[in-house]
Design an enzyme around this catalytic site. Structure first.
Site, PDB file in Angstrom:
ATOM      1  N   GLY A  14       0.824  -1.204   0.000  1.00 27.34           N
ATOM      2  CA  GLY A  14       0.000   0.000   0.000  1.00 27.34           C
ATOM      3  C   GLY A  14       0.856   1.251   0.000  1.00 27.34           C
ATOM      4  O   GLY A  14       1.766   1.368   0.817  1.00 27.34           O
ATOM      5  N   ASP A 145       1.041   1.811   8.579  1.00 30.18           N
ATOM      6  CA  ASP A 145       0.632   1.014   9.739  1.00 30.18           C
ATOM      7  C   ASP A 145       1.633   1.069  10.883  1.00 30.18           C
ATOM      8  O   ASP A 145       1.298   0.693  12.013  1.00 30.18           O
ATOM      9  CB  ASP A 145       0.422  -0.444   9.330  1.00 30.18           C
ATOM     10  CG  ASP A 145      -0.760  -0.616   8.401  1.00 30.18           C
ATOM     11  OD1 ASP A 145      -1.764   0.090   8.590  1.00 30.18           O
ATOM     12  OD2 ASP A 145      -0.685  -1.448   7.481  1.00 30.18           O
ATOM     13  N   MET A 191      -7.547   2.690   9.250  1.00 26.25           N
ATOM     14  CA  MET A 191      -6.789   1.522   8.808  1.00 26.25           C
ATOM     15  C   MET A 191      -5.973   0.934   9.955  1.00 26.25           C
ATOM     16  O   MET A 191      -5.514   1.653  10.839  1.00 26.25           O
ATOM     17  CB  MET A 191      -5.850   1.897   7.659  1.00 26.25           C
ATOM     18  CG  MET A 191      -6.556   2.076   6.317  1.00 26.25           C
ATOM     19  SD  MET A 191      -5.370   2.468   5.009  1.00 26.25           S
ATOM     20  CE  MET A 191      -6.448   2.407   3.571  1.00 26.25           C
ATOM     21  N   GLY A 192      -5.767  -0.376   9.902  1.00 29.40           N
ATOM     22  CA  GLY A 192      -4.983  -1.067  10.918  1.00 29.40           C
ATOM     23  C   GLY A 192      -5.507  -2.473  11.105  1.00 29.40           C
ATOM     24  O   GLY A 192      -6.547  -2.665  11.738  1.00 29.40           O
ATOM     25  N   GLU A 248      -9.992  -0.837  11.728  1.00 32.33           N
ATOM     26  CA  GLU A 248     -10.713  -1.740  10.840  1.00 32.33           C
ATOM     27  C   GLU A 248     -10.544  -3.199  11.263  1.00 32.33           C
ATOM     28  O   GLU A 248     -11.387  -4.039  10.977  1.00 32.33           O
ATOM     29  CB  GLU A 248     -10.210  -1.579   9.403  1.00 32.33           C
ATOM     30  CG  GLU A 248      -8.745  -1.959   9.226  1.00 32.33           C
ATOM     31  CD  GLU A 248      -8.213  -1.752   7.813  1.00 32.33           C
ATOM     32  OE1 GLU A 248      -8.992  -1.327   6.950  1.00 32.33           O
ATOM     33  OE2 GLU A 248      -7.019  -2.022   7.596  1.00 32.33           O
ATOM     34  N   GLN A 304      -6.161   8.275   3.995  1.00 38.46           N
ATOM     35  CA  GLN A 304      -5.139   8.269   5.047  1.00 38.46           C
ATOM     36  C   GLN A 304      -3.732   8.176   4.476  1.00 38.46           C
ATOM     37  O   GLN A 304      -2.779   8.677   5.058  1.00 38.46           O
ATOM     38  CB  GLN A 304      -5.364   7.081   5.983  1.00 38.46           C
ATOM     39  CG  GLN A 304      -6.668   7.152   6.739  1.00 38.46           C
ATOM     40  CD  GLN A 304      -7.111   5.794   7.241  1.00 38.46           C
ATOM     41  OE1 GLN A 304      -6.797   5.396   8.359  1.00 38.46           O
ATOM     42  NE2 GLN A 304      -7.850   5.059   6.435  1.00 38.46           N
TER      43      GLN A 304
END
Length: 415
Positions: A14, A145, A191-192, A248, A304
């Site tokens: 990503g 992350d 996100m995560g 998430e 993000q």
């Protein structure tokens, strides 16, 4: 034997808003250290296997282009999510990779990415040692992350945290303006998958003029939906507008992702990762049904990692630093390593590039320490906030044309 003096760089996983700053660091340092050609693989190792690459000197013509590249989000060269097979399972893949490397006279192979990308560096460097090849393989950290082992933090995280904290403040202001004579709950999804660093960054929104989010749930702590409902009900009696931040990847005690309760998480990528989406939507619907109030869900999603207009100067500079450090390490004979960021001091904040064996990093995740989450498991501590705060400092303004940011775009792609 004379050195080959060509280098190739790729981007994987990503993207982030500063991944191209690392690419700029690789290119500029490689040129300064006398490498003849700097190739860019298109769409990472997957594109490389199809012999898709470009001479970066045909794309970057000046110092201004380098500055523009540093301000360009997403992966300039294109990314991929491709898992190299184990060497014993398919040695032909590795033989092909090294044939292409020799064809291009590559001395150093640099890969910018996260955990899965470091797995690629590990496998390629192991094969090179096994077969006696002299190519150098170096990893450059990248992931919003912030879950790579041994590095204090990862390039991309600071800018994502800055965007998340800013957007959380704005969502809170919006919610307060809509809560007159009616209760409303807003659930924000961050996100995560397994690490809650990004979701914890919402706590930065707690400032002099803003209360910040009311609850924060990270994937490191098993999610208890009954306790969640009880706590939300208690808070709703005290204030009409609640903003709740969730990762998430929050999971129930039995290991199921919360998003799977609504049927999500069916798609699985090459690395066995389920696609996670719909956590906030499910929880907002659940709270609405149980509490009888207005609810809404907001997914920050790809914003993000692509919001380069909100990039942290610290983040951009460190991303550039680690790209250059990888070239320097390869030029000095290192291989099978990943560059890391070491925190030298907190006040004033200072960092430096270090280097570690990629075998100690690949496929290992750095999670938020339990001591950095409160006892109830629904908020982060001051220690967490103090860790992140230096990483969001400073701005890196985009070059504006007709009121919009300008980006460097790959031309004449070899496809």
């Amino acid at each position: 034997m004379a050195k080959k003096r060509n280098i190739i760089v790729g981007q994987s996983g990503g993207p982030t808003s500063v991944i191209n700053s690392s690419l700029a660091g690789v290119y500029k340092t490689a040129k300064e250290r006398g490498f003849r050609k700097v190739y860019g693989m298109l769409h990472g190792i997957q594109g490389f296997l199809d012999e898709q690459y470009v001479d970066l000197s045909t794309q970057i013509h000046s110092g201004m282009d380098i500055e523009l590249l540093k301000r360009t989000p997403s992966a300039f060269l294109g990314s991929c999510r491709y898992k190299l097979p184990e060497i014993h399972e398919n040695p032909e893949v590795y033989e092909k990779i090294f044939r292409i490397l020799d064809k291009l006279d590559i001395e150093a192979f640099i890969y910018i990415g996260g955990n899965d990308s470091m797995d690629t560096i590990k496998k390629l460097s192991d094969y090179a040692v096994f077969k006696g090849h002299d190519h150098k393989f170096l990893g450059v950290p990248k992931t919003i992350d912030n879950d790579l082992a041994l590095t204090d933090h990862t390039p991309g995280f600071g800018s994502a945290a800055k965007y998340i904290a800013t957007s959380t403040k704005e969502v809170i202001r919006d919610a307060l303006g809509l809560s007159y004579k009616k209760e409303m709950i807003t659930v924000i999804e961050i996100m995560g998958r397994n690490a809650g660093w990004l979701t914890g960054a919402t706590a930065l929104a707690k400032t002099e003029e803003c209360d910040g989010p009311d609850l924060i749930y990270l994937p490191e702590i098993p999610f208890d939906i009954d306790k969640f409902l009880k706590k939300t009900r208690e808070l709703l009696k005290k204030k009409p507008s609640l903003v709740i931040a969730v990762s998430e990847g929050i999971k129930l005690s039995d290991g199921r992702y919360v998003c799977e309760l609504s049927g999500g998480g069916e798609y699985v990528d090459a690395f066995g990762h389920k696609q996670l989406q719909g956590t906030a939507a499910y929880l907002a619907g659940f709270l609405g049904a149980e509490l009888g109030c207005k609810t809404r869900s907001i997914e920050f999603s790809t914003l993000q990692r692509s919001a380069s207009h909100m990039a942290s100067r610290v983040d951009v500079d460190e991303a550039f630093m680690v790209g250059g450090a990888a070239v320097k390490a390869a030029d000095e004979g290192d291989s099978g390593k990943m560059v890391v960021i070491d925190r030298v001091a907190d006040d004033p904040y200072m960092s430096a590039a270090g280097i570690y064996d990629v075998h100690r990093i690949a496929n290992n995740e750095k999670l938020v320490p339990r001591s950095w989450v409160n006892r109830e498991g629904n908020y982060v501590t001051d220690e967490f906030v103090n860790y992140i705060e230096p990483l969001i400092q400073g701005d890196y303004q985009p070059f504006m044309v007709n009121g919009l940011p300008q980006h460097l775009v790959l031309r004449n792609r070899k496809l």
